[in-house]
Scaffold this motif. Sequence first.
Motif, PDB file in Angstrom:
ATOM      1  N   GLY A 233       0.800  -1.215   0.000  1.00  0.00           N
ATOM      2  CA  GLY A 233       0.000   0.000   0.000  1.00  0.00           C
ATOM      3  C   GLY A 233       0.834   1.266   0.000  1.00  0.00           C
ATOM      4  N   TYR A 234       1.994   1.231  -0.623  1.00  0.00           N
ATOM      5  CA  TYR A 234       2.953   2.337  -0.640  1.00  0.00           C
ATOM      6  C   TYR A 234       2.278   3.659  -1.007  1.00  0.00           C
ATOM      7  CZ  TYR A 234       7.368   4.622  -2.194  1.00  0.00           C
ATOM      8  OH  TYR A 234       8.457   5.457  -2.381  1.00  0.00           O
ATOM      9  N   TYR A 235       2.147   4.531  -0.020  1.00  0.00           N
ATOM     10  CA  TYR A 235       1.522   5.857  -0.114  1.00  0.00           C
ATOM     11  C   TYR A 235       0.022   5.793  -0.406  1.00  0.00           C
ATOM     12  CZ  TYR A 235       5.937   8.280   0.451  1.00  0.00           C
ATOM     13  OH  TYR A 235       7.107   8.760   0.968  1.00  0.00           O
ATOM     14  N   GLY A 236      -0.542   4.600  -0.367  1.00  0.00           N
ATOM     15  CA  GLY A 236      -1.971   4.472  -0.632  1.00  0.00           C
ATOM     16  C   GLY A 236      -2.853   4.679   0.584  1.00  0.00           C
ATOM     17  N   GLY A 237      -2.237   4.853   1.768  1.00  0.00           N
ATOM     18  CA  GLY A 237      -3.009   5.131   2.973  1.00  0.00           C
ATOM     19  C   GLY A 237      -3.725   3.922   3.534  1.00  0.00           C
ATOM     20  N   GLY A 238      -4.540   4.179   4.545  1.00  0.00           N
ATOM     21  CA  GLY A 238      -5.294   3.111   5.191  1.00  0.00           C
ATOM     22  C   GLY A 238      -4.684   2.613   6.479  1.00  0.00           C
ATOM     23  N   ASN A 239      -3.463   3.039   6.792  1.00  0.00           N
ATOM     24  CA  ASN A 239      -2.814   2.644   8.042  1.00  0.00           C
ATOM     25  C   ASN A 239      -3.692   3.100   9.218  1.00  0.00           C
ATOM     26  OD1 ASN A 239      -1.020   1.939  10.061  1.00  0.00           O
ATOM     27  ND2 ASN A 239       0.736   2.953   9.137  1.00  0.00           N
ATOM     28  N   PRO A 240      -4.102   2.183  10.106  1.00  0.00           N
ATOM     29  CA  PRO A 240      -5.026   2.553  11.194  1.00  0.00           C
ATOM     30  C   PRO A 240      -4.328   3.344  12.307  1.00  0.00           C
ATOM     31  CG  PRO A 240      -4.428   0.246  11.384  1.00  0.00           C
ATOM     32  CD  PRO A 240      -3.793   0.739  10.110  1.00  0.00           C
ATOM     33  N   LEU A 241      -4.200   4.639  12.116  1.00  0.00           N
ATOM     34  CA  LEU A 241      -3.594   5.506  13.118  1.00  0.00           C
ATOM     35  C   LEU A 241      -4.603   5.790  14.234  1.00  0.00           C
ATOM     36  CD1 LEU A 241      -1.866   8.045  10.694  1.00  0.00           C
ATOM     37  CD2 LEU A 241      -0.990   5.856  11.549  1.00  0.00           C
ATOM     38  N   ILE A 242      -4.084   6.261  15.364  1.00  0.00           N
ATOM     39  CA  ILE A 242      -4.927   6.519  16.535  1.00  0.00           C
ATOM     40  C   ILE A 242      -4.830   7.998  16.906  1.00  0.00           C
ATOM     41  CG2 ILE A 242      -5.405   5.883  18.939  1.00  0.00           C
ATOM     42  CD1 ILE A 242      -5.750   3.577  17.016  1.00  0.00           C
ATOM     43  N   ASN A 243      -5.984   8.618  17.191  1.00  0.00           N
ATOM     44  CA  ASN A 243      -5.943  10.013  17.654  1.00  0.00           C
ATOM     45  C   ASN A 243      -5.881  10.046  19.184  1.00  0.00           C
ATOM     46  OD1 ASN A 243      -8.548   9.580  18.627  1.00  0.00           O
ATOM     47  ND2 ASN A 243      -9.550  10.725  16.984  1.00  0.00           N
ATOM     48  N   MET A 244      -5.888  11.246  19.746  1.00  0.00           N
ATOM     49  CA  MET A 244      -5.734  11.395  21.190  1.00  0.00           C
ATOM     50  C   MET A 244      -6.915  10.827  21.978  1.00  0.00           C
ATOM     51  SD  MET A 244      -2.825  12.578  21.847  1.00  0.00           S
ATOM     52  CE  MET A 244      -1.455  13.558  21.232  1.00  0.00           C
ATOM     53  N   GLU A 245      -8.048  10.630  21.317  1.00  0.00           N
ATOM     54  CA  GLU A 245      -9.220  10.052  21.977  1.00  0.00           C
ATOM     55  C   GLU A 245      -9.275   8.541  21.830  1.00  0.00           C
ATOM     56  OE1 GLU A 245      -9.567  12.877  19.844  1.00  0.00           O
ATOM     57  OE2 GLU A 245      -9.231  13.979  21.715  1.00  0.00           O
ATOM     58  N   GLY A 246      -8.255   7.963  21.212  1.00  0.00           N
ATOM     59  CA  GLY A 246      -8.217   6.521  21.022  1.00  0.00           C
ATOM     60  C   GLY A 246      -9.020   6.030  19.840  1.00  0.00           C
ATOM     61  N   GLN A 247      -9.474   6.937  18.988  1.00  0.00           N
ATOM     62  CA  GLN A 247     -10.246   6.551  17.811  1.00  0.00           C
ATOM     63  C   GLN A 247      -9.322   6.238  16.644  1.00  0.00           C
ATOM     64  OE1 GLN A 247     -12.332  10.291  17.707  1.00  0.00           O
ATOM     65  NE2 GLN A 247     -14.198   9.405  18.573  1.00  0.00           N
ATOM     66  N   ASN A 253      -4.742   8.483   1.463  1.00  0.00           N
ATOM     67  CA  ASN A 253      -4.118   8.081   0.213  1.00  0.00           C
ATOM     68  C   ASN A 253      -3.477   9.320  -0.410  1.00  0.00           C
ATOM     69  OD1 ASN A 253      -3.500   7.322  -2.422  1.00  0.00           O
ATOM     70  ND2 ASN A 253      -5.476   6.359  -2.831  1.00  0.00           N
ATOM     71  N   ILE A 254      -2.159   9.309  -0.578  1.00  0.00           N
ATOM     72  CA  ILE A 254      -1.493  10.461  -1.204  1.00  0.00           C
ATOM     73  C   ILE A 254      -0.747  10.047  -2.474  1.00  0.00           C
ATOM     74  CG2 ILE A 254      -1.375  11.892   0.864  1.00  0.00           C
ATOM     75  CD1 ILE A 254       1.507  11.000   1.264  1.00  0.00           C
ATOM     76  N   THR A 255      -1.228   8.965  -3.112  1.00  0.00           N
ATOM     77  CA  THR A 255      -0.740   8.636  -4.450  1.00  0.00           C
ATOM     78  C   THR A 255      -1.442   9.573  -5.438  1.00  0.00           C
ATOM     79  OG1 THR A 255      -2.469   7.024  -5.034  1.00  0.00           O
ATOM     80  CG2 THR A 255      -0.585   6.214  -3.740  1.00  0.00           C
ATOM     81  N   PRO A 256      -0.991   9.626  -6.696  1.00  0.00           N
ATOM     82  CA  PRO A 256      -1.618  10.537  -7.667  1.00  0.00           C
ATOM     83  C   PRO A 256      -2.932  10.043  -8.258  1.00  0.00           C
ATOM     84  CG  PRO A 256       0.263   9.440  -8.666  1.00  0.00           C
ATOM     85  CD  PRO A 256       0.269   9.059  -7.209  1.00  0.00           C
ATOM     86  N   ASP A 257      -3.589   9.080  -7.602  1.00  0.00           N
ATOM     87  CA  ASP A 257      -4.903   8.654  -8.086  1.00  0.00           C
ATOM     88  C   ASP A 257      -5.849   9.857  -8.063  1.00  0.00           C
ATOM     89  OD1 ASP A 257      -6.891   6.440  -8.730  1.00  0.00           O
ATOM     90  OD2 ASP A 257      -7.819   7.378  -6.984  1.00  0.00           O
ATOM     91  N   PRO A 258      -6.535  10.146  -9.174  1.00  0.00           N
ATOM     92  CA  PRO A 258      -7.357  11.363  -9.245  1.00  0.00           C
ATOM     93  C   PRO A 258      -8.620  11.341  -8.401  1.00  0.00           C
ATOM     94  CG  PRO A 258      -7.608  10.069 -11.253  1.00  0.00           C
ATOM     95  CD  PRO A 258      -6.501   9.432 -10.467  1.00  0.00           C
ATOM     96  N   LYS A 308       3.888  12.657  -7.369  1.00  0.00           N
ATOM     97  CA  LYS A 308       3.224  12.518  -8.670  1.00  0.00           C
ATOM     98  C   LYS A 308       3.795  11.351  -9.473  1.00  0.00           C
ATOM     99  CE  LYS A 308       0.656  15.405 -10.184  1.00  0.00           C
ATOM    100  NZ  LYS A 308      -0.835  15.497 -10.161  1.00  0.00           N
ATOM    101  N   THR A 309       4.982  10.845  -9.070  1.00  0.00           N
ATOM    102  CA  THR A 309       5.586   9.711  -9.777  1.00  0.00           C
ATOM    103  C   THR A 309       5.264   8.374  -9.129  1.00  0.00           C
ATOM    104  OG1 THR A 309       7.681   9.669  -8.518  1.00  0.00           O
ATOM    105  CG2 THR A 309       7.524  11.227 -10.357  1.00  0.00           C
ATOM    106  N   VAL A 310       4.648   8.393  -7.956  1.00  0.00           N
ATOM    107  CA  VAL A 310       4.324   7.155  -7.244  1.00  0.00           C
ATOM    108  C   VAL A 310       3.180   6.435  -7.972  1.00  0.00           C
ATOM    109  CG1 VAL A 310       3.389   6.220  -5.082  1.00  0.00           C
ATOM    110  CG2 VAL A 310       5.092   8.055  -5.023  1.00  0.00           C
ATOM    111  N   PRO A 311       3.249   5.122  -8.138  1.00  0.00           N
ATOM    112  CA  PRO A 311       2.148   4.400  -8.786  1.00  0.00           C
ATOM    113  C   PRO A 311       0.823   4.662  -8.075  1.00  0.00           C
ATOM    114  CG  PRO A 311       4.050   2.965  -8.569  1.00  0.00           C
ATOM    115  CD  PRO A 311       4.362   4.218  -7.810  1.00  0.00           C
TER     116      PRO A 311
END
Length: 317
Positions: A233-247, A253-258, A308-311
Amino acid sequence: MKKVFRIILILLGLLVLLLIGAVSYIHFSGIPHYPTTLPKELVEKRVSLDSASIARGEKIASMLCVQCHMGTDNRLVGKLIPDMPVEFGKVSSYNITQDKEKGIGNWSDGELIYFLKTGIRTQDGSFAPPYMPKYCRMADQDIESIVAWLRSNNRNVQPSKEEQPANQPNLLVKFLCRTMIKPLPYQSGIPFPDTMNAVAYGKYLANDVYGCFGCHSADFKTVNDLEPEKSPGYYGGGNPLINMEGQVVPSQNITPDPESGIGKLTEEEFARLLTSGIRPDKTTFRYPMIPHANLNEREVKAIFAFLKTVPPIKNAY
């Protein structure tokens, strides 16, 4: 038939015992140590403490170190990390002030460089767990600038004896450190990239300095630090990060998909989003993503040119 059944039960019982033994060993032995000899070139290493190096180190540290290590009294004494993914256990960052007892005041420049690149503390061979980033591909010049800043007169790094509770890594972290996550190889002689090559410079900043791919790939547990492009998922996002409230807040996704990425953003819109946190529709992005106001115009343009060069990946996060 009964004899065969009895043999199967015995084998299953032995398998269960072996499994229990292996799990117990991993649990009680903890994260492994790696006895290591400091490379010869680092034994007498002394970084330059010139103002330019310190300033560069402060800029990098403001984005890599300060957020996790900033504690009380405006010093990097460490703190409990409330937004750590639950699968990593209870985690506190360390005191990295210049205190010689509780901080890193007794570390040599070479020991700091080696640790930042490999994750190994050469004093006792202990290995930093997966949530401590390792910078094996960072240019020598930038690694040394971080060390220069840690040696500086900046208020953030002045000695403090404040100490955080010991980390409590859970079984998953211990298992990963016994199997998939190993110390990174020490690499020296890494040059600073050509800043006139926007894509190469942007790739260096995004991958090797600031580690953007780590948060913006599929999962921290499958990130490939040596070869970022091989991270699922290179630069495609979706990694389950946690905020300060535990959510759970999946990374973007920061690939160049439009449609699901940044393919439709202009360079100006991307710059505003990255440095101020403001989207084209005037909304702001959510923590744990924070604005990176310290990036200058050339750096922002380079990162955009690289992305912009990332698949492209279709991944609506």
